[in-house]
Scaffold this motif. Structure first.
Motif, PDB file in Angstrom:
ATOM      1  N   ASP A 124       0.804  -1.223   0.000  1.00  0.00           N
ATOM      2  CA  ASP A 124       0.000   0.000   0.000  1.00  0.00           C
ATOM      3  C   ASP A 124       0.836   1.272   0.000  1.00  0.00           C
ATOM      4  OD1 ASP A 124      -2.633  -1.228   2.260  1.00  0.00           O
ATOM      5  OD2 ASP A 124      -2.121  -1.679   0.165  1.00  0.00           O
ATOM      6  N   CYS A 125       2.151   1.113  -0.036  1.00  0.00           N
ATOM      7  CA  CYS A 125       3.003   2.293   0.133  1.00  0.00           C
ATOM      8  C   CYS A 125       2.748   3.315  -0.971  1.00  0.00           C
ATOM      9  CB  CYS A 125       4.474   1.894   0.138  1.00  0.00           C
ATOM     10  SG  CYS A 125       5.607   3.286   0.276  1.00  0.00           S
ATOM     11  N   HIS A 126       2.608   4.569  -0.546  1.00  0.00           N
ATOM     12  CA  HIS A 126       2.349   5.638  -1.514  1.00  0.00           C
ATOM     13  C   HIS A 126       3.487   5.757  -2.510  1.00  0.00           C
ATOM     14  CE1 HIS A 126       0.462   9.458  -2.752  1.00  0.00           C
ATOM     15  NE2 HIS A 126       1.697   9.918  -2.865  1.00  0.00           N
ATOM     16  N   TYR A 127       4.703   5.378  -2.088  1.00  0.00           N
ATOM     17  CA  TYR A 127       5.868   5.456  -2.963  1.00  0.00           C
ATOM     18  C   TYR A 127       6.269   4.066  -3.435  1.00  0.00           C
ATOM     19  CZ  TYR A 127       5.789   9.952  -0.663  1.00  0.00           C
ATOM     20  OH  TYR A 127       5.374  11.155  -0.177  1.00  0.00           O
ATOM     21  N   THR A 128       5.338   3.193  -3.474  1.00  0.00           N
ATOM     22  CA  THR A 128       5.452   1.819  -3.960  1.00  0.00           C
ATOM     23  C   THR A 128       6.143   0.871  -3.004  1.00  0.00           C
ATOM     24  OG1 THR A 128       5.704   2.762  -6.194  1.00  0.00           O
ATOM     25  CG2 THR A 128       5.969   0.374  -5.969  1.00  0.00           C
ATOM     26  N   ALA A 129       7.389   1.157  -2.648  1.00  0.00           N
ATOM     27  CA  ALA A 129       8.142   0.148  -1.881  1.00  0.00           C
ATOM     28  C   ALA A 129       8.943   0.706  -0.716  1.00  0.00           C
ATOM     29  CB  ALA A 129       9.086  -0.598  -2.824  1.00  0.00           C
ATOM     30  N   GLY A 130       8.656   1.953  -0.323  1.00  0.00           N
ATOM     31  CA  GLY A 130       9.405   2.539   0.794  1.00  0.00           C
ATOM     32  C   GLY A 130       9.316   1.693   2.044  1.00  0.00           C
ATOM     33  N   ASN A 131       8.108   1.161   2.292  1.00  0.00           N
ATOM     34  CA  ASN A 131       7.923   0.375   3.511  1.00  0.00           C
ATOM     35  C   ASN A 131       8.617  -0.982   3.429  1.00  0.00           C
ATOM     36  OD1 ASN A 131       6.182  -0.620   1.608  1.00  0.00           O
ATOM     37  ND2 ASN A 131       4.363  -0.616   2.921  1.00  0.00           N
ATOM     38  N   MET A 132       8.863  -1.448   2.213  1.00  0.00           N
ATOM     39  CA  MET A 132       9.571  -2.720   2.068  1.00  0.00           C
ATOM     40  C   MET A 132      11.037  -2.557   2.465  1.00  0.00           C
ATOM     41  SD  MET A 132       7.155  -4.554   0.929  1.00  0.00           S
ATOM     42  CE  MET A 132       7.067  -5.775  -0.359  1.00  0.00           C
ATOM     43  N   HIS A 133      11.596  -1.412   2.063  1.00  0.00           N
ATOM     44  CA  HIS A 133      12.969  -1.126   2.475  1.00  0.00           C
ATOM     45  C   HIS A 133      13.036  -0.948   3.986  1.00  0.00           C
ATOM     46  CE1 HIS A 133      14.702  -0.798  -1.505  1.00  0.00           C
ATOM     47  NE2 HIS A 133      13.666  -0.081  -1.881  1.00  0.00           N
ATOM     48  N   ALA A 134      12.024  -0.206   4.509  1.00  0.00           N
ATOM     49  CA  ALA A 134      11.983   0.035   5.953  1.00  0.00           C
ATOM     50  C   ALA A 134      11.892  -1.288   6.706  1.00  0.00           C
ATOM     51  CB  ALA A 134      10.791   0.927   6.293  1.00  0.00           C
ATOM     52  N   ARG A 135      11.114  -2.191   6.182  1.00  0.00           N
ATOM     53  CA  ARG A 135      10.909  -3.471   6.869  1.00  0.00           C
ATOM     54  C   ARG A 135      12.237  -4.197   7.068  1.00  0.00           C
ATOM     55  NH1 ARG A 135       6.610  -7.645   4.401  1.00  0.00           N
ATOM     56  NH2 ARG A 135       8.023  -7.518   2.630  1.00  0.00           N
ATOM     57  N   ARG A 136      13.036  -4.247   6.012  1.00  0.00           N
ATOM     58  CA  ARG A 136      14.337  -4.915   6.152  1.00  0.00           C
ATOM     59  C   ARG A 136      15.236  -4.171   7.124  1.00  0.00           C
ATOM     60  NH1 ARG A 136      17.173  -8.459   1.527  1.00  0.00           N
ATOM     61  NH2 ARG A 136      15.379  -9.809   1.174  1.00  0.00           N
ATOM     62  N   ARG A 137      15.260  -2.864   6.941  1.00  0.00           N
ATOM     63  CA  ARG A 137      16.138  -2.026   7.766  1.00  0.00           C
ATOM     64  C   ARG A 137      15.796  -2.170   9.254  1.00  0.00           C
ATOM     65  NH1 ARG A 137      14.580   3.499   6.269  1.00  0.00           N
ATOM     66  NH2 ARG A 137      15.466   2.920   4.258  1.00  0.00           N
ATOM     67  N   PHE A 138      14.495  -2.132   9.553  1.00  0.00           N
ATOM     68  CA  PHE A 138      14.114  -2.183  10.971  1.00  0.00           C
ATOM     69  C   PHE A 138      14.184  -3.588  11.535  1.00  0.00           C
ATOM     70  CE2 PHE A 138      13.764   2.056  11.484  1.00  0.00           C
ATOM     71  CZ  PHE A 138      12.951   2.648  10.560  1.00  0.00           C
ATOM     72  N   ALA A 139      14.030  -4.602  10.662  1.00  0.00           N
ATOM     73  CA  ALA A 139      14.235  -5.962  11.140  1.00  0.00           C
ATOM     74  C   ALA A 139      15.634  -6.080  11.715  1.00  0.00           C
ATOM     75  CB  ALA A 139      14.041  -6.955  10.001  1.00  0.00           C
ATOM     76  N   VAL A 140      16.620  -5.561  10.988  1.00  0.00           N
ATOM     77  CA  VAL A 140      18.000  -5.627  11.464  1.00  0.00           C
ATOM     78  C   VAL A 140      18.198  -4.750  12.686  1.00  0.00           C
ATOM     79  CG1 VAL A 140      20.394  -5.072  10.874  1.00  0.00           C
ATOM     80  CG2 VAL A 140      18.933  -6.173   9.180  1.00  0.00           C
ATOM     81  N   PHE A 141      17.670  -3.530  12.633  1.00  0.00           N
ATOM     82  CA  PHE A 141      17.955  -2.590  13.714  1.00  0.00           C
ATOM     83  C   PHE A 141      17.356  -3.022  15.033  1.00  0.00           C
ATOM     84  CE2 PHE A 141      19.811   1.088  15.250  1.00  0.00           C
ATOM     85  CZ  PHE A 141      18.940   1.790  16.059  1.00  0.00           C
ATOM     86  N   GLN A 142      16.128  -3.514  14.984  1.00  0.00           N
ATOM     87  CA  GLN A 142      15.549  -3.870  16.274  1.00  0.00           C
ATOM     88  C   GLN A 142      16.230  -5.112  16.849  1.00  0.00           C
ATOM     89  OE1 GLN A 142      12.421  -6.216  16.903  1.00  0.00           O
ATOM     90  NE2 GLN A 142      13.348  -7.397  15.265  1.00  0.00           N
ATOM     91  N   ASP A 143      16.715  -6.001  15.985  1.00  0.00           N
ATOM     92  CA  ASP A 143      17.503  -7.132  16.484  1.00  0.00           C
ATOM     93  C   ASP A 143      18.807  -6.636  17.111  1.00  0.00           C
ATOM     94  OD1 ASP A 143      16.699  -9.772  14.044  1.00  0.00           O
ATOM     95  OD2 ASP A 143      15.697  -9.093  15.867  1.00  0.00           O
ATOM     96  N   LEU A 144      19.425  -5.643  16.485  1.00  0.00           N
ATOM     97  CA  LEU A 144      20.660  -5.073  17.035  1.00  0.00           C
ATOM     98  C   LEU A 144      20.403  -4.387  18.376  1.00  0.00           C
ATOM     99  CD1 LEU A 144      22.672  -3.425  14.143  1.00  0.00           C
ATOM    100  CD2 LEU A 144      23.444  -5.208  15.681  1.00  0.00           C
ATOM    101  N   LEU A 145      19.298  -3.658  18.447  1.00  0.00           N
ATOM    102  CA  LEU A 145      18.968  -2.975  19.700  1.00  0.00           C
ATOM    103  C   LEU A 145      18.728  -3.977  20.818  1.00  0.00           C
ATOM    104  CD1 LEU A 145      16.574   0.069  19.176  1.00  0.00           C
ATOM    105  CD2 LEU A 145      18.928   0.051  19.969  1.00  0.00           C
ATOM    106  N   HIS A 146      18.025  -5.044  20.505  1.00  0.00           N
ATOM    107  CA  HIS A 146      17.782  -6.066  21.518  1.00  0.00           C
ATOM    108  C   HIS A 146      19.093  -6.674  21.956  1.00  0.00           C
ATOM    109  CE1 HIS A 146      13.506  -6.747  19.725  1.00  0.00           C
ATOM    110  NE2 HIS A 146      13.641  -5.581  20.292  1.00  0.00           N
ATOM    111  N   PHE A 147      19.971  -6.885  20.981  1.00  0.00           N
ATOM    112  CA  PHE A 147      21.273  -7.473  21.289  1.00  0.00           C
ATOM    113  C   PHE A 147      22.077  -6.534  22.184  1.00  0.00           C
ATOM    114  CE2 PHE A 147      24.507 -10.465  20.994  1.00  0.00           C
ATOM    115  CZ  PHE A 147      25.705  -9.934  20.545  1.00  0.00           C
ATOM    116  N   ALA A 148      21.864  -5.235  22.009  1.00  0.00           N
ATOM    117  CA  ALA A 148      22.579  -4.268  22.846  1.00  0.00           C
ATOM    118  C   ALA A 148      21.973  -4.180  24.241  1.00  0.00           C
ATOM    119  CB  ALA A 148      22.566  -2.892  22.189  1.00  0.00           C
ATOM    120  N   GLY A 149      20.797  -4.779  24.432  1.00  0.00           N
ATOM    121  CA  GLY A 149      20.192  -4.808  25.769  1.00  0.00           C
ATOM    122  C   GLY A 149      19.013  -3.876  25.950  1.00  0.00           C
TER     123      GLY A 149
END
Lengths: 360, 290, 161
Positions: C71-96
């Motif tokens: 549904d992204c207004h810019y077609t795939a912005g949220n798809m990029h975000a999804r990958r990016r945040f999947a990694v980041f939130q795993d990193l944040l959890h790993f940091a405690g």
């Protein structure tokens, strides 16, 4: 003739306890959480690792922390308010300083009192008493002896300890040292006429500088002069090839002191101005606001470090900006060796002049 | 290694390259060497003490090396991954470098500390390595030694940390990162940290404070790990260069694990393999999204 | 003694979640008022540094929300975000960082009710965890420095109007 006393291991432990109890911070080489040795605050002498592994970093952090707030600002209806941070400079005693690290402090005093007096530095300096411990033997890569210092140098120290069996012989070198002894006189015994033991072995940086001791003229002076006349030498290009500009050397050095000033806002109305460690090895260190960078490649930056330490500082202050601790050699991930560079320069500088065939 | 010395001599004397970047011996162990004359090729060595990632010298910004002319670089499997990534990101053209691959049985963590390769002295990334014969190479030299000794201690350490409560993990990282003085050695030695304007240098706005206080340190290391997710070649140079031995490879390795588990991507020396961040699939994992 | 009221920052995309949040408002739905919304054009614009900055500056929790995949207004912005945040939130959890402090969601323009539930749920989880002391006290852990501010007259007076 420095006053000589003795302190037993037990009494030294008692001294540390007394200092800690009185609110003095006691720094000593001690094991970090990863097992390596760093200068750290200790509560008990037992935590200290004396005459063991070389502390990873120098004593610079004790007098010029990696980051320190200079002032805070606050904006309100009346305008901009600047609030200086006044560090009460907790009294601190460094127990078991390496002679090269203590010497570095004294070398830095000169630049810190040059064009203006660095108040934070001297506030901490005055609150700091340095008890050096003469090194029993040199570590690989040490070369303090080649620079006129040595494993039992008292430069920069208020008290210099020498280990003799289970006691320490104590040379009292400064009024501050006298004051410390007087304040804890019960811990020390008089031993007039005692001889400090000779240290075993001379430090010569993995053999790099061994040959220079026999040079016909002092090689440090020869290097100094060479540096003043060989700004464009091809040597700089050669040594810079393997240097990655990581700045690790500057972060562990007892005499490096370059810093950056940054402003850290907290929202739009408040913030802190801080002084942080910086490194001449960073590509942006000399980047001008215009975009021009006079030291645009690693050969210029490597050259700068050597020039600063062995030509510019001596010109200005009469001594080299190096105490031969060898940490830069140990920490460099790319195999750059400062003593090796010095040797290469010294060999060039001391080479006999070529015979000129024609008129002068 | 005779094979290597002869190849270097040939490449230089035939003018195929202007410099061979390899290793030479020194009192502190093997170190990077830049051979420009065929007669100096005999200085070149390769053995288990050659831990350095020489691809760092191909990274844009190292103008001193670039100035010498077209290089040949000796690469282990892990180093070749970094070269592949530089090619993938258009920072290096394949035809601008000759890659001399060497078959590898693991390297020591620190040639100053250890001469022989044992389970204790081995570099953390080596045990279990599956890239011991780099495919991305114009030449492949040496006999394949036995696999590196030791076990994968990093993955064990990551698992140990993950079994902790968040507050315990937080305390672990605060203690580990407390030693950081923001010297930036980790960034400078990394072949893939080549951004001319690193985000950590931006002051307007100030995203990552450059000070060595815990807040700035956290922002820096988390951001660097994030920016390297799917790009890090796991060469371990950041950790080796760190003057205070912070366990940086744990963060990078964790990011690599995440990328493998979620996107099925593993860093390889194939420049054509698309990078994971920047690509996406409709069926990507989103269990963490409500 | 005032009870702890969590402060959350929400980074939301303009086209879906922001509109959905607006719908929640016009529908007069009641929800916890603890969330400050920052509007971005797309979740693809959201840099992990925004999340770190929010925590640094006093947020006890962060919400990141955007359009559903497809549904992204810019077609795939949220798809990029999804990958990016999947990694980041795993990193944040790993940091405690406790996972309950960081909430991700897909909320469309018509999902006012969902936005209310996301907000209330996130606030409840953060309330249970308490203030994010660990992050907020980070810059004050200056061991070598015990300086204090001194109170003085203004160094530079503002312009007298």
């Amino acid at each position: 003739m420095s006053v000589v006393k003795t302190i037993s291991e037990e009494a030294l432990a008692g001294l540390v306890r007394d200092l800690v109890a009185s609110g003095t911070r006691v720094l000593a080489p001690a094991q970090s959480s990863d097992g390596a040795v760093d200068y750290q605050a200790i509560q008990e002498l037992g935590e200290a690792v004396l005459n063991g592994a070389m502390p990873r970093r120098s004593l610079r952090a004790a007098l010029q922390p990696p980051t320190e707030p200079l002032f805070a600002w606050k904006r309100d209806a009346r305008g901009l308010k600047i609030e200086p941070m006044r560090d009460p400079a907790t009294p601190q005693v460094i127990v078991g300083a390496r002679p090269c690290d203590a010497a570095g402090i004294e070398v830095l005093d000169k630049v810190m009192d040059w064009d203006y007096k660095d108040a934070p530095w001297f506030a901490r300096r005055e609150a700091t008493t340095v008890i050096s411990l003469a090194c029993r033997e040199p570590q690989p890569s040490c070369f303090c002896g080649s620079l006129g210092l040595g494993p039992s140098s008292g430069q920069g120290a208020d008290l210099l300890l020498h280990r003799v069996d289970s006691d320490y012989l104590v040379e009292v070198l400064t009024p501050k040292g006298e004051a410390l002894v007087a304040a804890h006189s019960a811990r020390f015994q008089d031993t007039p006429g005692a001889e400090a033991p000779k240290p075993a072995g001379a430090a010569d940086a993995d053999g790099m500088l061994a040959g220079l001791a026999a040079a016909p003229q002092p090689w440090v002076k020869a290097v100094d002069e060479w540096l003043g006349t060989h700004f464009a030498d091809e040597l700089w290009q050669q040594i810079s090839l393997r240097c990655l500009g990581c700045g690790g050397c500057t972060s562990v050095c007892p005499t490096c002191h370059c810093f950056d000033i940054v402003d850290e806002p907290e929202g739009t109305q408040r913030g802190l101005r801080r002084r942080n460690w910086d490194t001449c090895q960073a590509s942006l260190f000399t980047l001008h606001a215009s975009g021009h960078n006079p030291r645009n490649d690693q050969s210029a930056r490597c050259r700068q470090r050597i020039l600063h330490k062995f030509h510019i500082y001596p010109k200005r202050f009469g001594e080299v900006l190096c105490t031969g601790c060898g940490r830069c050699v140990r920490t460099c991930p790319a195999g750059v060796s400062l003593p090796e560079v010095l040797r290469d320069i010294a060999e060039k500088a001391l080479a006999p002049e070529p015979v000129s065939g024609g008129s002068a | 290694m005779k094979e290597l010395q002869e190849l270097a001599r040939t490449l230089l004397s035939e003018g195929q390259v202007k410099v061979v970047v390899g290793w030479e011996d020194s009192p502190g162990g093997p170190r990077p060497a830049f051979i420009t004359r065929p007669e100096d090729a005999e200085r070149l060595v390769f053995d288990h003490r050659c831990v350095h990632n020489l691809v760092a010298y191909l990274s844009p910004g190292h103008v001193d090396v670039a100035r010498l002319g077209k290089p040949a670089v000796v690469v282990k499997g892990c180093d070749a991954r970094a070269a592949a990534m530089l090619m993938r990101e258009s920072q290096l053209s394949r035809e601008d470098v000759v890659l001399i691959g060497v078959r590898c049985g693991g390297v020591v963590r620190d040639p100053r500390e250890a001469d022989t390769l044992t389970a204790d002295s081995v570099a953390p990334r080596c045990p279990g390595c599956d890239a011991r014969q780099p495919a991305l190479a114009d030449h492949l030299l040496g006999e394949l030694p036995p696999p590196p000794p030791g076990e994968n201690r990093r993955d064990k350490e990551i698992a140990r940390l993950e079994a902790m409560r968040p507050s315990e993990r937080w305390a672990f990282w605060q203690a580990e990162l407390a030693r950081c003085v923001r010297c930036n050695a980790c960034r400078q030695v990394c072949p893939l940290c080549y951004c001319e304007r690193c985000v950590a240098l931006k002051t307007e706005p100030l995203w990552i404070e450059s000070s060595a206080h815990p807040r700035g340190v956290m922002a820096w290391h988390l951001t660097r790990a994030q920016h390297h997710a799917g790009r890090c070649s796991d060469c371990g140079e950041c950790e080796r260069a760190c003057p205070v031995s912070i366990m940086l490879s744990l963060l990078n390795r964790k990011a690599a694990q995440v990328v493998e588990q979620r996107f099925g991507y593993v860093a390889s020396d194939d420049p054509a393999a698309p990078a994971p961040i920047g690509a996406f699939r409709t069926e990507d994992t989103e269990e963490f999204i409500r | 003694m005032k009870e702890f009221e969590p402060r959350l920052v929400a980074f939301v995309c303009n086209w879906c979640t922001y509109t959905g949040a607006d719908l929640a408002g016009t529908s007069r739905l009641t929800m916890d008022p603890n969330v400050r919304i920052v509007r971005l054009p797309c979740t693809g614009r959201i840099d992990p540094l925004f999340i770190l900055k929010a925590f640094e500056r006093g947020a006890d929790g962060v919400i990141v929300s955007g359009c559903h995949p497809g549904d992204c207004h810019y077609t795939a912005g949220n798809m990029h975000a999804r990958r990016r945040f999947a990694v980041f939130q795993d990193l944040l959890h790993f940091a405690g960082v406790d996972p309950d402090r960081l909430t991700f969601s897909w909320v469309s323009a018509s999902e006012g009710l969902k936005w209310r539930d996301i907000v209330n749920d996130a606030v409840a989880r953060v309330r249970k965890l308490g203030p994010f002391q660990e992050y907020q006290s980070l810059s004050r852990l200056d061991e070598e420095f015990e300086g204090e501010f001194t109170s003085e007259e203004p160094a530079m007076a503002g312009r007298q109007e």
